[in-house]
Design a protein around this motif. Structure first.
Motif, PDB file in Angstrom:
ATOM      1  N   THR A  56       0.914  -1.288  -0.108  1.00 46.00           N
ATOM      2  CA  THR A  56       0.044   0.108   0.052  1.00 46.00           C
ATOM      3  C   THR A  56       0.902   1.264   0.124  1.00 46.00           C
ATOM      4  N   TYR A  57       0.221   2.458  -0.483  1.00 48.05           N
ATOM      5  CA  TYR A  57       0.933   3.713  -0.439  1.00 48.05           C
ATOM      6  C   TYR A  57      -0.252   4.591  -0.186  1.00 48.05           C
ATOM      7  N   TYR A  58       0.081   5.604   0.745  1.00 41.83           N
ATOM      8  CA  TYR A  58      -0.885   6.776   0.959  1.00 41.83           C
ATOM      9  C   TYR A  58      -0.246   7.964   0.649  1.00 41.83           C
ATOM     10  N   ALA A  59      -1.257   9.020   0.114  1.00 40.90           N
ATOM     11  CA  ALA A  59      -0.797  10.336   0.167  1.00 40.90           C
ATOM     12  C   ALA A  59      -0.507  11.019   1.527  1.00 40.90           C
ATOM     13  N   ASP A  60       0.202  11.794   1.708  1.00 35.97           N
ATOM     14  CA  ASP A  60       0.646  12.362   3.109  1.00 35.97           C
ATOM     15  C   ASP A  60      -0.566  12.907   3.799  1.00 35.97           C
ATOM     16  N   SER A  61      -1.583  13.684   3.007  1.00 34.24           N
ATOM     17  CA  SER A  61      -2.644  14.123   3.497  1.00 34.24           C
ATOM     18  C   SER A  61      -3.659  13.236   4.170  1.00 34.24           C
ATOM     19  N   VAL A  62      -3.602  12.043   3.911  1.00 30.25           N
ATOM     20  CA  VAL A  62      -4.375  10.967   4.565  1.00 30.25           C
ATOM     21  C   VAL A  62      -3.677   9.660   5.431  1.00 30.25           C
ATOM     22  N   LYS A  63      -2.327   9.827   5.452  1.00 29.07           N
ATOM     23  CA  LYS A  63      -1.714   8.839   6.160  1.00 29.07           C
ATOM     24  C   LYS A  63      -1.967   8.843   7.534  1.00 29.07           C
ATOM     25  N   GLY A  64      -2.317   7.577   8.027  1.00 28.03           N
ATOM     26  CA  GLY A  64      -2.728   7.534   9.462  1.00 28.03           C
ATOM     27  C   GLY A  64      -4.130   7.533   9.676  1.00 28.03           C
ATOM     28  N   ARG A  65      -4.890   7.827   8.726  1.00 34.45           N
ATOM     29  CA  ARG A  65      -6.181   8.345   8.809  1.00 34.45           C
ATOM     30  C   ARG A  65      -6.918   7.311   7.911  1.00 34.45           C
ATOM     31  N   PHE A  66      -6.646   7.060   6.733  1.00 31.07           N
ATOM     32  CA  PHE A  66      -7.382   6.111   5.615  1.00 31.07           C
ATOM     33  C   PHE A  66      -6.578   4.894   5.622  1.00 31.07           C
ATOM     34  N   THR A  67      -7.304   3.799   5.240  1.00 35.23           N
ATOM     35  CA  THR A  67      -6.665   2.514   5.171  1.00 35.23           C
ATOM     36  C   THR A  67      -7.083   1.827   3.889  1.00 35.23           C
ATOM     37  N   ILE A  68      -6.453   1.509   2.710  1.00 35.04           N
ATOM     38  CA  ILE A  68      -7.040   1.001   1.629  1.00 35.04           C
ATOM     39  C   ILE A  68      -6.694  -0.574   1.824  1.00 35.04           C
ATOM     40  N   SER A  69      -7.576  -1.416   1.421  1.00 37.87           N
ATOM     41  CA  SER A  69      -7.542  -2.846   1.485  1.00 37.87           C
ATOM     42  C   SER A  69      -8.371  -3.381   0.372  1.00 37.87           C
ATOM     43  N   GLN A  70      -8.214  -4.668   0.071  1.00 34.38           N
ATOM     44  CA  GLN A  70      -8.846  -5.620  -0.966  1.00 34.38           C
ATOM     45  C   GLN A  70      -9.093  -6.968  -0.413  1.00 34.38           C
ATOM     46  N   GLU A  71     -10.320  -7.222  -0.922  1.00 37.82           N
ATOM     47  CA  GLU A  71     -11.010  -8.630  -0.612  1.00 37.82           C
ATOM     48  C   GLU A  71     -10.822  -9.389  -2.130  1.00 37.82           C
ATOM     49  N   ASN A  72      -9.980 -10.263  -2.395  1.00 37.69           N
ATOM     50  CA  ASN A  72      -9.750 -10.675  -3.507  1.00 37.69           C
ATOM     51  C   ASN A  72     -10.870 -11.587  -3.976  1.00 37.69           C
ATOM     52  N   ALA A  73     -11.439 -12.605  -2.998  1.00 37.11           N
ATOM     53  CA  ALA A  73     -12.422 -13.272  -3.144  1.00 37.11           C
ATOM     54  C   ALA A  73     -13.572 -12.602  -3.685  1.00 37.11           C
ATOM     55  N   LYS A  74     -13.842 -11.427  -3.198  1.00 36.47           N
ATOM     56  CA  LYS A  74     -15.210 -10.695  -3.458  1.00 36.47           C
ATOM     57  C   LYS A  74     -14.756  -9.703  -4.743  1.00 36.47           C
ATOM     58  N   ASN A  75     -13.624  -9.451  -5.272  1.00 32.59           N
ATOM     59  CA  ASN A  75     -13.066  -8.717  -6.356  1.00 32.59           C
ATOM     60  C   ASN A  75     -13.718  -7.130  -5.583  1.00 32.59           C
ATOM     61  N   THR A  76     -13.203  -6.843  -4.544  1.00 27.89           N
ATOM     62  CA  THR A  76     -13.853  -5.810  -4.108  1.00 27.89           C
ATOM     63  C   THR A  76     -12.705  -4.924  -3.297  1.00 27.89           C
ATOM     64  N   LEU A  77     -12.411  -3.445  -3.547  1.00 29.20           N
ATOM     65  CA  LEU A  77     -11.628  -2.662  -3.046  1.00 29.20           C
ATOM     66  C   LEU A  77     -12.108  -1.599  -1.870  1.00 29.20           C
ATOM     67  N   TYR A  78     -11.773  -1.497  -1.190  1.00 26.33           N
ATOM     68  CA  TYR A  78     -12.261  -0.645   0.378  1.00 26.33           C
ATOM     69  C   TYR A  78     -11.436   0.527   0.629  1.00 26.33           C
ATOM     70  N   LEU A  79     -11.693   1.573   1.163  1.00 29.03           N
ATOM     71  CA  LEU A  79     -11.033   2.722   1.825  1.00 29.03           C
ATOM     72  C   LEU A  79     -11.812   3.081   2.897  1.00 29.03           C
ATOM     73  N   GLN A  80     -11.088   2.672   3.874  1.00 29.43           N
ATOM     74  CA  GLN A  80     -11.781   2.991   5.186  1.00 29.43           C
ATOM     75  C   GLN A  80     -11.162   4.209   5.837  1.00 29.43           C
ATOM     76  N   MET A  81     -12.100   5.466   5.871  1.00 25.18           N
ATOM     77  CA  MET A  81     -11.710   6.723   6.121  1.00 25.18           C
ATOM     78  C   MET A  81     -12.261   6.901   7.800  1.00 25.18           C
ATOM     79  N   ASN A  82     -11.176   7.219   8.359  1.00 27.63           N
ATOM     80  CA  ASN A  82     -11.649   7.722  10.026  1.00 27.63           C
ATOM     81  C   ASN A  82     -10.878   9.174  10.187  1.00 27.63           C
ATOM     82  N   SER A  83     -11.449   9.741  11.220  1.00 31.38           N
ATOM     83  CA  SER A  83     -11.071  11.097  11.571  1.00 31.38           C
ATOM     84  C   SER A  83     -10.960  11.936  10.310  1.00 31.38           C
ATOM     85  N   LEU A  84     -12.257  12.035   9.614  1.00 29.27           N
ATOM     86  CA  LEU A  84     -12.494  12.782   8.722  1.00 29.27           C
ATOM     87  C   LEU A  84     -12.521  14.283   8.923  1.00 29.27           C
ATOM     88  N   LYS A  85     -11.983  15.039   7.848  1.00 28.70           N
ATOM     89  CA  LYS A  85     -11.837  16.529   8.066  1.00 28.70           C
ATOM     90  C   LYS A  85     -12.878  17.097   6.888  1.00 28.70           C
TER      91      LYS A  85
END
Length: 123
Positions: A56-85
């Protein structure tokens, strides 16, 4: 033909969380997927990427707040966004390409795009 469909956007107060999903179909070889966002009047910017190996790689503006992940079995990509501004307010897009992820993240290097999902963060 790769098809990407985002969901999970909405309105939330500052400090809140959202999880975006991107359902992918129709591809035979995708090496890199990413999330981008575009605020009104601004250029599209890369938020996070994930390779087929899970790196994974994150832009500095979201590092520590956002998490990208993927679930290959479901062919789905996720973006968990916390501490939104409020400055996270934008249309969020899922994208994919057949070449390895690289940094920094350039939107022009991605071949496939979803239609976008709106995220609005109020103060």
């Amino acid at each position: 033909q790769v098809q990407l469909v985002e969901s999970g956007g909405g309105s939330v107060q500052s400090g809140g969380s959202l999880r975006l999903s991107c359902a992918a179909s129709g591809y035979t070889s995708v090496d890199c997927m990413g999330w981008f966002r575009q605020a009104r009047g601004k250029e599209r910017e890369g938020v996070a990427t994930i390779s087929h190996t899970g790196a994974t790689y994150y832009a500095d503006s979201v590092k520590g707040r956002f998490t990208i992940s993927q679930e290959n079995a479901k062919n789905t990509l996720y973006l968990q966004m916390n501490s939104l501004k409020p400055e996270d307010t934008a249309m969020y897009y899922c994208a994919a390409r057949g070449t390895l992820c690289s940094r920094p993240i350039y939107a022009s290097t991605y071949n496939y795009w979803g239609q976008g999902t709106q995220v609005t963060v109020s103060s």
